[in-house]
Design a protein around this motif. Structure first.
Motif, mmCIF file in Angstrom:
data_model
loop_
_atom_site.group_PDB
_atom_site.id
_atom_site.type_symbol
_atom_site.label_atom_id
_atom_site.label_comp_id
_atom_site.label_asym_id
_atom_site.label_seq_id
_atom_site.Cartn_x
_atom_site.Cartn_y
_atom_site.Cartn_z
ATOM 1 N N GLU A 45 35.217 40.732 19.613
ATOM 2 C CA GLU A 45 36.543 40.171 19.346
ATOM 3 C C GLU A 45 37.633 41.201 19.656
ATOM 4 O O GLU A 45 38.657 40.871 20.251
ATOM 5 C CB GLU A 45 36.661 39.725 17.892
ATOM 6 N N MET A 46 37.406 42.452 19.259
ATOM 7 C CA MET A 46 38.394 43.488 19.524
ATOM 8 C C MET A 46 38.518 43.742 21.018
ATOM 9 O O MET A 46 39.618 43.993 21.515
ATOM 10 C CB MET A 46 38.033 44.777 18.783
ATOM 11 N N CYS A 50 42.043 43.636 22.909
ATOM 12 C CA CYS A 50 42.516 44.799 23.666
ATOM 13 C C CYS A 50 42.741 44.438 25.131
ATOM 14 O O CYS A 50 43.707 44.890 25.746
ATOM 15 C CB CYS A 50 41.530 45.953 23.536
ATOM 16 N N ALA A 51 41.856 43.621 25.699
ATOM 17 C CA ALA A 51 42.029 43.170 27.082
ATOM 18 C C ALA A 51 43.285 42.319 27.205
ATOM 19 O O ALA A 51 44.044 42.448 28.177
ATOM 20 C CB ALA A 51 40.801 42.394 27.545
ATOM 21 N N CYS A 52 43.520 41.463 26.238
ATOM 22 C CA CYS A 52 44.741 40.659 26.209
ATOM 23 C C CYS A 52 45.969 41.571 26.178
ATOM 24 O O CYS A 52 46.944 41.349 26.898
ATOM 25 C CB CYS A 52 44.723 39.736 24.990
ATOM 26 N N LEU A 108 51.582 41.708 19.043
ATOM 27 C CA LEU A 108 51.924 40.517 18.271
ATOM 28 C C LEU A 108 51.296 39.259 18.894
ATOM 29 O O LEU A 108 50.849 38.367 18.178
ATOM 30 C CB LEU A 108 53.446 40.355 18.187
ATOM 31 N N LYS A 109 51.245 39.218 20.200
ATOM 32 C CA LYS A 109 50.664 38.057 20.872
ATOM 33 C C LYS A 109 49.148 38.059 20.806
ATOM 34 O O LYS A 109 48.524 37.009 20.625
ATOM 35 C CB LYS A 109 51.096 38.027 22.331
ATOM 36 N N CYS A 110 48.541 39.235 20.921
ATOM 37 C CA CYS A 110 47.084 39.333 21.078
ATOM 38 C C CYS A 110 46.305 39.590 19.795
ATOM 39 O O CYS A 110 45.129 39.279 19.721
ATOM 40 C CB CYS A 110 46.750 40.413 22.097
ATOM 41 N N PHE A 111 46.944 40.180 18.819
ATOM 42 C CA PHE A 111 46.221 40.542 17.586
ATOM 43 C C PHE A 111 46.670 39.619 16.516
ATOM 44 O O PHE A 111 46.534 39.254 15.628
ATOM 45 C CB PHE A 111 46.493 41.986 17.211
#
Length: 111
Positions: A45-46, A50-52, A108-111
């Motif tokens: 998931e991380m 992180c890729a995002c 903010l968008k990815c996490f």
């Protein structure tokens, strides 16, 4: 040069690090994801988060600026007089602030 040698030379000239359309080479993306995972957890998931995050950063910050920010970060962490030049540069502080804002938005968008 024979026709086949020209063809092979042309093919070899195109070989290099893989790059996305935004100019970020795969190695830079992997390096970012590995560092992000080291700081946040070694889970699947991380990895996706992180890729995002690097994808978002790449969408808003040209690769040459990203390289400048990363180089400055490394230089600022070094001891000595040469590194102090990097610590005091106003243009560099502005670039780092731009990167920080982009990274916060990506988080903010990815996490």
């Amino acid at each position: 040069m024979t026709r086949s040698a020209v063809f092979i030379a042309a093919l070899l000239a195109g070989i290099g690090p893989a790059r996305a359309e935004d100019g970020y080479p795969t190695t830079a993306r992997v390096d970012y994801v590995l560092g992000c995972m080291a700081a946040n957890g070694q889970t699947q998931e991380m990895m996706r988060k992180c890729a995002c995050s690097i994808d978002e950063i790449a969408g808003h910050l040209p690769y040459d600026k990203y390289v400048a920010v990363e180089t400055a970060r490394v230089m600022q962490d070094m001891p000595g007089e040469r590194a102090s030049v990097m610590r005091g540069a106003a243009w560099l502080k502005d670039l780092q602030e731009e990167f920080r804002q982009i990274q916060v938005a990506a988080d903010l968008k990815c996490f």
